[in-house]
Design a protein around this motif. Structure first.
Motif, short mmCIF file in Angstrom:
data_model
loop_
_atom_site.label_atom_id
_atom_site.label_comp_id
_atom_site.label_asym_id
_atom_site.label_seq_id
_atom_site.Cartn_x
_atom_site.Cartn_y
_atom_site.Cartn_z
N SER A 89 59.12 45.85 19.55
CA SER A 89 59.35 44.70 20.43
C SER A 89 59.74 43.43 19.68
CB SER A 89 58.09 44.42 21.24
OG SER A 89 57.03 43.98 20.40
N GLY A 90 59.63 43.46 18.34
CA GLY A 90 59.91 42.27 17.54
C GLY A 90 58.72 41.35 17.39
N THR A 91 57.59 41.71 18.02
CA THR A 91 56.41 40.85 17.98
C THR A 91 55.82 40.76 16.58
OG1 THR A 91 55.90 41.40 20.28
CG2 THR A 91 54.12 40.46 18.97
N LEU A 92 55.78 41.89 15.86
CA LEU A 92 55.20 41.88 14.52
C LEU A 92 56.00 40.97 13.60
CD1 LEU A 92 52.97 42.91 12.71
CD2 LEU A 92 54.39 44.89 12.16
N ARG A 93 57.32 41.06 13.69
CA ARG A 93 58.14 40.18 12.86
C ARG A 93 57.94 38.72 13.25
NH1 ARG A 93 64.11 41.00 10.41
NH2 ARG A 93 64.40 38.88 9.62
N ALA A 94 57.82 38.46 14.55
CA ALA A 94 57.59 37.09 15.01
C ALA A 94 56.26 36.55 14.48
CB ALA A 94 57.63 37.03 16.53
N LEU A 95 55.24 37.40 14.43
CA LEU A 95 53.94 36.97 13.90
C LEU A 95 54.05 36.67 12.40
CD1 LEU A 95 51.48 39.39 15.75
CD2 LEU A 95 51.80 36.93 16.14
N HIS A 96 54.79 37.52 11.68
CA HIS A 96 54.99 37.25 10.26
C HIS A 96 55.71 35.91 10.06
CE1 HIS A 96 53.74 41.33 9.44
NE2 HIS A 96 53.94 41.16 8.15
N GLU A 97 56.72 35.68 10.85
CA GLU A 97 57.48 34.43 10.71
C GLU A 97 56.62 33.22 11.09
OE1 GLU A 97 60.92 35.14 13.07
OE2 GLU A 97 62.02 36.11 11.44
N ARG A 98 55.79 33.39 12.12
CA ARG A 98 54.92 32.28 12.54
C ARG A 98 53.96 31.88 11.43
NH1 ARG A 98 49.90 32.55 16.85
NH2 ARG A 98 49.21 30.38 16.53
N TRP A 99 53.31 32.88 10.84
CA TRP A 99 52.26 32.57 9.87
C TRP A 99 52.77 32.45 8.44
CZ3 TRP A 99 48.16 30.56 11.74
CH2 TRP A 99 47.71 30.91 13.02
N LEU A 100 53.78 33.22 8.07
CA LEU A 100 54.17 33.30 6.66
C LEU A 100 55.58 32.84 6.39
CD1 LEU A 100 52.60 36.81 6.00
CD2 LEU A 100 51.60 34.58 5.45
N GLY A 101 56.37 32.57 7.44
CA GLY A 101 57.76 32.20 7.26
C GLY A 101 58.00 31.10 6.24
N PRO A 102 57.24 30.01 6.26
CA PRO A 102 57.49 28.92 5.31
C PRO A 102 57.09 29.24 3.88
CG PRO A 102 56.30 28.14 7.27
CD PRO A 102 56.25 29.63 7.27
N TYR A 103 56.41 30.37 3.65
CA TYR A 103 55.82 30.62 2.33
C TYR A 103 56.44 31.79 1.59
CZ TYR A 103 52.49 27.68 4.73
OH TYR A 103 51.93 26.66 5.45
N GLY A 104 57.50 32.38 2.11
CA GLY A 104 58.14 33.47 1.40
C GLY A 104 58.57 34.59 2.32
N ASP A 105 59.11 35.64 1.72
CA ASP A 105 59.64 36.79 2.45
C ASP A 105 58.54 37.83 2.61
OD1 ASP A 105 61.02 38.84 3.56
OD2 ASP A 105 62.38 39.16 1.86
N PHE A 106 57.85 37.79 3.75
CA PHE A 106 56.76 38.72 4.02
C PHE A 106 57.07 39.56 5.27
CE2 PHE A 106 54.56 35.30 1.68
CZ PHE A 106 53.95 36.03 0.68
#
Length: 307
Positions: free
Chosen positions: A281-298
């Motif tokens: 659904s893209g939700t997992l990637r959205a959660l990664h971007e929400r929490w970790l987006g500013p800090y690197g490629d996670f």
């Protein structure tokens, strides 16, 4: 000026005395991490069920999910001192972070709502014991999947890849772990990060604490030269103190999973079904971007299954 831990985590940690760890006579081999010598692949988990139960509906008879729904709540061991993953939000007073959001999605899949969770804050060193004693259903605690741990618990599919690095103050000359030879480096008890520091060459002097915020405080007070653990955890510490920086390349590979008791493999399959849905659904990637987006490629890795 003495720096203090940011209020991003408003739950005051219990500051236990740090312990300087001596390296064991014979440290763990690399096969503990990669599984090559043991023919173990830590990335292989159990395949999700062919058809997931309806959220809030009837769970498979005799399953752990049926017992959890009958109880009325999911009991999960989490962290409350790791910013971005499991921490106490100072504005809401509630636990927040990537791991916490994943647990809420599992609750949603069980009960049809995200709030039927009893969070139990636990130190890293107690995670496996709680599962083995049946005191929690799951552990979602930024936990690295290793072959050694797989002898004791089951893991979900890998939902986050990271690696161990080093956090120092922005005035430190340190660039890599090798630059810390003979110096005190903080990490948490019961973690794979401690194992790596104990076998580091040239040798460092590991200092262990219960929670990662304790490590940050020791670094701020000049009691240790650096903090070392996975870079996703270090990102949270650095975000709390702009006068720190993460340095050096990754020197380990750290896949992360949600841990489950070996007695409930059906629960691992259910959790993997939830993660599969979140990926699709893209939700997992959205959660990664929400929490970790500013800090690197996670970005979340693709799952791998052994059956």
């Amino acid at each position: 000026m003495t720096l203090t831990v940011s209020c991003a985590d408003s739950a005051a940690p219990h500051h236990r005395s740090p312990v300087e760890e001596r390296a064991p006579a014979e440290s763990a081999t690399a096969s503990t991490r990669t599984g090559t010598a043991e023919n173990c692949d830590p990335l292989l988990s159990l395949k999700p069920p062919a058809r997931m139960p309806t959220p809030g509906g009837r769970m498979p008879s005799g399953s752990a999910m049926e017992r959890i729904v009958a109880r009325g709540r999911l009991i999960v061991g989490v962290d409350q001192n790791t910013y971005l993953f499991g921490y106490r939000n100072s504005e809401t007073g509630q636990l927040d972070g990537l791991d916490i959001d994943l647990v809420r999605e599992i609750s949603r899949a069980l009960f049809g709502r995200p709030d039927r969770v009893q969070f139990r804050a636990v130190p890293s060193a107690q995670r496996i014991g709680l599962l083995q004693r049946g005191e929690v259903d799951l552990v979602a605690h930024s936990m690295t999947i290793t072959c050694e741990r797989m002898k004791q618990v089951l893991f979900s599919s890998d939902y986050l890849d990271s690696g161990q690095r080093v956090l120092v103050t922005d005035t430190s000359p340190v660039k890599t772990l090798a630059d810390l030879a003979g110096q005190k480096v903080c990490t948490a008890r019961g973690t794979t990060s401690l194992t790596e520091l104990q076998r580091a060459r040239p040798k460092v002097r590991p200092v262990t604490v219960s929670d990662w915020t304790d490590c940050l405080l020791l670094l701020q007070q000049g009691e240790v030269a650096a903090v070392s653990t996975t870079d996703n955890v270090l990102a949270g510490l650095s975000a709390q103190d702009p006068a720190t920086r993460i340095t050096g390349p990754r020197f380990t590979y750290e896949p992360h999973g949600i841990a489950v008791s070996k007695t409930t493999p059906e629960l691992v399959r259910f959790v993997n079904g939830v993660l599969a849905h979140l990926r699709a659904s893209g939700t997992l990637r959205a959660l990664h971007e929400r929490w970790l987006g500013p800090y690197g490629d996670f970005y979340p890795p693709a799952p791998r299954y052994r059956d």
